[in-house]
Design an enzyme around this catalytic site. Structure first.
Site, PDB file in Angstrom:
ATOM      1  N   LYS A 277       0.963  -1.224   0.013  1.00  0.00           N
ATOM      2  CA  LYS A 277       0.098   0.117  -0.180  1.00  0.00           C
ATOM      3  C   LYS A 277       0.883   1.144  -0.161  1.00  0.00           C
ATOM      4  O   LYS A 277       1.590   1.479   0.931  1.00  0.00           O
ATOM      5  CB  LYS A 277      -0.931   0.023   1.203  1.00  0.00           C
ATOM      6  CG  LYS A 277      -1.679   1.201   1.391  1.00  0.00           C
ATOM      7  CD  LYS A 277      -2.641   1.379   2.638  1.00  0.00           C
ATOM      8  CE  LYS A 277      -3.348   2.642   2.909  1.00  0.00           C
ATOM      9  NZ  LYS A 277      -4.031   2.451   3.865  1.00  0.00           N
ATOM     10  N   ASP A 282      -2.444   9.976   3.809  1.00  0.00           N
ATOM     11  CA  ASP A 282      -3.942   9.754   4.176  1.00  0.00           C
ATOM     12  C   ASP A 282      -4.759  10.568   5.089  1.00  0.00           C
ATOM     13  O   ASP A 282      -4.671  10.464   6.175  1.00  0.00           O
ATOM     14  CB  ASP A 282      -4.006   8.272   4.731  1.00  0.00           C
ATOM     15  CG  ASP A 282      -5.551   7.848   4.818  1.00  0.00           C
ATOM     16  OD1 ASP A 282      -6.399   8.349   4.323  1.00  0.00           O
ATOM     17  OD2 ASP A 282      -5.720   6.528   5.532  1.00  0.00           O
ATOM     18  N   LYS A 289     -10.118  12.799   8.621  1.00  0.00           N
ATOM     19  CA  LYS A 289      -9.776  12.180   9.638  1.00  0.00           C
ATOM     20  C   LYS A 289      -9.509  13.644  10.733  1.00  0.00           C
ATOM     21  O   LYS A 289      -9.449  14.703  10.057  1.00  0.00           O
ATOM     22  CB  LYS A 289      -8.371  11.566   9.652  1.00  0.00           C
ATOM     23  CG  LYS A 289      -8.209  10.305   8.760  1.00  0.00           C
ATOM     24  CD  LYS A 289      -6.870   9.819   8.847  1.00  0.00           C
ATOM     25  CE  LYS A 289      -6.559   8.562   8.267  1.00  0.00           C
ATOM     26  NZ  LYS A 289      -7.204   7.471   8.978  1.00  0.00           N
ATOM     27  N   ASP A 359     -12.303   7.137   3.638  1.00  0.00           N
ATOM     28  CA  ASP A 359     -11.045   6.979   4.671  1.00  0.00           C
ATOM     29  C   ASP A 359     -10.577   5.328   4.448  1.00  0.00           C
ATOM     30  O   ASP A 359      -9.512   4.951   4.926  1.00  0.00           O
ATOM     31  CB  ASP A 359     -11.161   7.250   6.099  1.00  0.00           C
ATOM     32  CG  ASP A 359      -9.886   7.413   6.821  1.00  0.00           C
ATOM     33  OD1 ASP A 359      -8.833   7.436   6.340  1.00  0.00           O
ATOM     34  OD2 ASP A 359      -9.929   7.671   8.130  1.00  0.00           O
ATOM     35  N   GLU A 361      -9.453   3.604   2.195  1.00  0.00           N
ATOM     36  CA  GLU A 361      -9.069   3.963   0.817  1.00  0.00           C
ATOM     37  C   GLU A 361      -7.764   2.998   0.319  1.00  0.00           C
ATOM     38  O   GLU A 361      -7.703   2.723  -0.764  1.00  0.00           O
ATOM     39  CB  GLU A 361      -8.511   5.482   0.619  1.00  0.00           C
ATOM     40  CG  GLU A 361      -7.079   5.520   1.131  1.00  0.00           C
ATOM     41  CD  GLU A 361      -6.712   5.143   2.569  1.00  0.00           C
ATOM     42  OE1 GLU A 361      -7.687   5.215   3.279  1.00  0.00           O
ATOM     43  OE2 GLU A 361      -5.728   4.964   3.055  1.00  0.00           O
ATOM     44  N   ARG A 363      -7.755  -0.590   0.785  1.00  0.00           N
ATOM     45  CA  ARG A 363      -8.321  -1.576   0.066  1.00  0.00           C
ATOM     46  C   ARG A 363      -8.772  -1.145  -1.180  1.00  0.00           C
ATOM     47  O   ARG A 363      -8.756  -2.018  -2.339  1.00  0.00           O
ATOM     48  CB  ARG A 363      -9.696  -2.124   0.792  1.00  0.00           C
ATOM     49  CG  ARG A 363     -10.763  -0.995   1.060  1.00  0.00           C
ATOM     50  CD  ARG A 363     -11.466  -1.525   2.196  1.00  0.00           C
ATOM     51  NE  ARG A 363     -11.159  -1.014   3.627  1.00  0.00           N
ATOM     52  CZ  ARG A 363     -11.765  -1.413   4.739  1.00  0.00           C
ATOM     53  NH1 ARG A 363     -12.923  -1.865   4.853  1.00  0.00           N
ATOM     54  NH2 ARG A 363     -11.231  -0.844   5.930  1.00  0.00           N
TER      55      ARG A 363
HETATM   56  N1  BES Z   1      -4.384   4.323   6.965  1.00  0.00           N
HETATM   57  C1  BES Z   1      -5.565   4.153   7.824  1.00  0.00           C
HETATM   58  C2  BES Z   1      -5.177   2.970   8.614  1.00  0.00           C
HETATM   59  C3  BES Z   1      -4.536   3.449  10.049  1.00  0.00           C
HETATM   60  C4  BES Z   1      -5.214   4.411  10.962  1.00  0.00           C
HETATM   61  C5  BES Z   1      -3.099   2.879  10.050  1.00  0.00           C
HETATM   62  C6  BES Z   1      -4.319   4.657  11.880  1.00  0.00           C
HETATM   63  C7  BES Z   1      -2.614   3.333  11.341  1.00  0.00           C
HETATM   64  C8  BES Z   1      -3.107   4.283  12.188  1.00  0.00           C
HETATM   65  C9  BES Z   1      -6.799   3.424   6.660  1.00  0.00           C
HETATM   66  O1  BES Z   1      -6.492   3.867   5.466  1.00  0.00           O
HETATM   67  C10 BES Z   1      -7.898   4.019   7.472  1.00  0.00           C
HETATM   68  O2  BES Z   1      -8.229   5.211   7.571  1.00  0.00           O
HETATM   69  N2  BES Z   1      -8.614   2.946   7.701  1.00  0.00           N
HETATM   70  C11 BES Z   1      -9.994   3.359   8.500  1.00  0.00           C
HETATM   71  C12 BES Z   1     -11.080   2.366   8.026  1.00  0.00           C
HETATM   72  C13 BES Z   1     -12.497   2.718   8.283  1.00  0.00           C
HETATM   73  C14 BES Z   1     -12.670   4.066   7.808  1.00  0.00           C
HETATM   74  C15 BES Z   1     -13.310   1.357   7.895  1.00  0.00           C
HETATM   75  C16 BES Z   1      -9.607   3.175  10.050  1.00  0.00           C
HETATM   76  O3  BES Z   1      -9.087   2.248  10.623  1.00  0.00           O
HETATM   77  O4  BES Z   1     -10.468   3.936  10.891  1.00  0.00           O
HETATM   78 ZN    ZN Z   2      -4.817   4.666   4.645  1.00  0.00          ZN
HETATM   79 MN    MN Z   3      -7.617   5.876   5.288  1.00  0.00          MN
END
Ligand code: BES
Ligand code: ZN
Ligand code: MN
Length: 506
Positions: A277, A282, A289, A359, A361, A363
């Site tokens: 990835k 992000d 966020k 968010d 994204e 996947r």
């Molecule tokens: N890159 C983030 C995951 C992440 C968050 C990694 C904090 C390390 C620290 C990913 O893209 C994300 O935002 N995932 C969301 C998914 C949710 C919207 C289903 C998450 O984990 O909140």
């Molecule tokens: Zn991410």
């Molecule tokens: Mn994200």
């Protein structure tokens, strides 16, 4: 720093040649409440009982983590001795060994010592071999000396004094230890690359920068590298990847790197494909966020960085197998033309996806990369992603999350993670969880609600990885550290490199 191996059998009184070797320091272990053995005993004899006297005086009691320099040594080639406390001998585990090695390196790095003779890797570590100990010591040292200074306006400090490290090893383990020293240095170089890329700020480490880095890696290590741009990605029909990329002014890139250690002929082995990835920042997109620690979302390309680092390590080790690295890379930003919650997009394999949260994204960019991977008829595909915050809630910062329906592949990765001391923990991927990804309007939704967020993310990816053995590593909790020690860890390069070493049978 130069690492080399020298065989020495301390038990046979054949250590004389070894003891005469020139060095600034000889590092020797002392167990707690134990008579001296091995290197310590030989050194004690050669220095007319110096170590015995120091131990008797109570200046070194063998307690784990303690160190003591002895100066102006005569009778041996080294001018100093560094005594390192090892704790109790019957519980001298890999953890205790690691602590002792780190204590020794810390003590040495605080001096102007240039040449070291290191005897600790020859100690009997529970369930570990001498070559493992050599590699662990090299990685511990390289971990301690890593510093990210590229973005400072003035160079920090001078050159490092430490230059040459000679490991003493039992003659029966010499050959394996020589290979381990080579692999340890290659692994550390790969990890440094992964850490540097992770630590670079997101205004420098853009998708374009990652593309340039791939090209350079290709030139330096004879990899075939393709960097596809917007037009080519469109032509491939990667509607899901492009949907994430479109809200950013930074153009996306789709990077493909080929390491051909098993050749490229018709009969060359099917490659292992690593997919990383590469979200260089992000923000969450329109599902933006919260501001706290948002800077750390520059690390959302650590999966990609681990693919770069692993390929560098594999190339330096010269492993005899084929590896393809695939990196979809873009930013996830909010904008007037950005992807919106409610949008329905079409992935490269024709699957329609209802985006309920922009968010989620990772996947969306990985699914098209997984479809693209099919063309290589892979022996196995492993994707590596900072995919879910939920993985941190489940496993914290010690274990990466491992997902696979393929027990053999999962077993290989878990074995590699144990050998490399880069732990991973297998989480479920049962079909029951797939129900959470149902969409009222498209084939699939991109989120599955709060319960088991890491599992449903993996379930989403699994829909695009049906045609080859596949595993997914969620490194959200392990790729970097927050707080005062903020920085990329270089994980899971050790795990991935070990997996490939094992696959190559080397
Ligand atoms: N890159 C983030 C995951 C992440 C968050 C990694 C904090 C390390 C620290 C990913 O893209 C994300 O935002 N995932 C969301 C998914 C949710 C919207 C289903 C998450 O984990 O909140
Ligand atoms: Zn991410
Ligand atoms: Mn994200």
């Amino acid at each position: 720093m130069d690492f080399s191996i020298k065989a020495c059998d301390w038990s046979k009184g054949a250590a004389n040649g070894f003891l005469n070797g020139k060095a600034d320091v000889m590092v020797v272990g002392v167990f707690e409440a134990q008579t001296l053995t091995g290197a310590a005993l030989e050194l004690d004899l050669a220095t007319k009982g110096l170590i015995t006297r120091v131990v008797k005086a109570g200046d070194m009691n063998g307690k784990a983590g303690t160190t003591l320099f002895l100066h102006e040594i005569t009778g041996i080639g080294a001018s100093r001795i560094l005594l390192v406390g090892l704790g109790k001998q019957d519980v001298f585990s890999q953890k205790a060994y690691g602590e002792a090695a780190r204590a020794a390196w810390r003590a040495i790095l605080g001096t102007k010592i240039a040449q070291v003779t290191f005897t600790l890797a020859q100690l009997p570590v529970l369930e570990r071999t001498g070559d493992w100990a050599v590699r662990a010591a090299i990685l511990a040292l390289r971990e301690l000396t890593y510093k990210f200074t590229q973005m400072k306006s003035k160079p920090e400090n001078g050159a490092r004094a430490l230059k040459k490290i000679v490991f003493s090893i039992d003659p029966t383990e010499e050959k394996a230890a020589k290979l381990a020293a080579k692999q340890g240095a290659a692994l550390a170089n790969g990890m440094d690359l992964t850490r540097d890329l992770g630590n670079l700020p997101p205004n420098v480490c853009t998708p374009t920068y990652l593309g340039q880095t791939a090209k350079k890696l290709g030139r330096d290590w004879k990899l075939k590298v393709e960097v596809l741009g917007q037009k080519q990605i469109e032509a491939l029909g990667m509607g899901s990847f492009l949907a994430v990329a479109k809200g950013s002014v930074e153009p996306p890139a789709f990077i493909v790197m080929h390491y051909q250690g098993a050749g490229s002929g018709k009969n060359a082995g099917a490659p292992v494909v690593l997919v990383g990835k590469g979200i260089t920042f992000d923000s969450g997109g329109i599902s933006i966020k919260p501001g706290e620690a948002m800077d750390e979302m520059k690390y959302d390309m650590c999966g990609a960085a681990s693919v770069f680092g692993t390929l560098r390590a594999v190339a330096e080790m010269g492993l005899k197998l084929n590896v393809v690295g695939i990196v979809p890379t873009c930013e996830n930003m909010p904008a007037g033309n950005a992807l919106k919650p409610g949008d329905i997009i079409t992935a490269m394999n024709g699957t329609t996806i209802e985006v309920l949260n922009t968010d989620a994204e990772g996947r969306l960019i990985l699914c098209d990369a997984l479809t693209y991977a099919e063309r290589f008829k892979p022996a196995a595909v492993v994707d590596i992603a900072t995919l879910t915050g939920a993985c941190i809630i489940a496993l914290g910062h010690h274990n990466s999350g491992l997902f696979s329906k393929d027990d053999a592949l999962a077993g290989e990765l878990l074995d590699a993670s144990r050998e490399a001391v880069d732990p991973a923990w297998r989480l479920p991927l049962d079909d029951e969880y797939q129900d959470q990804l149902k969409s009222n309007f498209a084939d699939l939704a991109n989120i599955g609600g709060r319960p088991a967020g890491s599992v449903t993310a993996a379930c989403f990816l699994s829909r695009f990885a049906q045609n080859y053995p596949w595993a997914h590593l969620d490194i959200a909790g392990t790729a970097w550290k927050s707080g005062a020690a903020k920085g990329a860890t270089g994980r899971p390069v050790p795990l991935l490199a070990q997996f490939l070493i094992d696959r190559a049978g080397q």
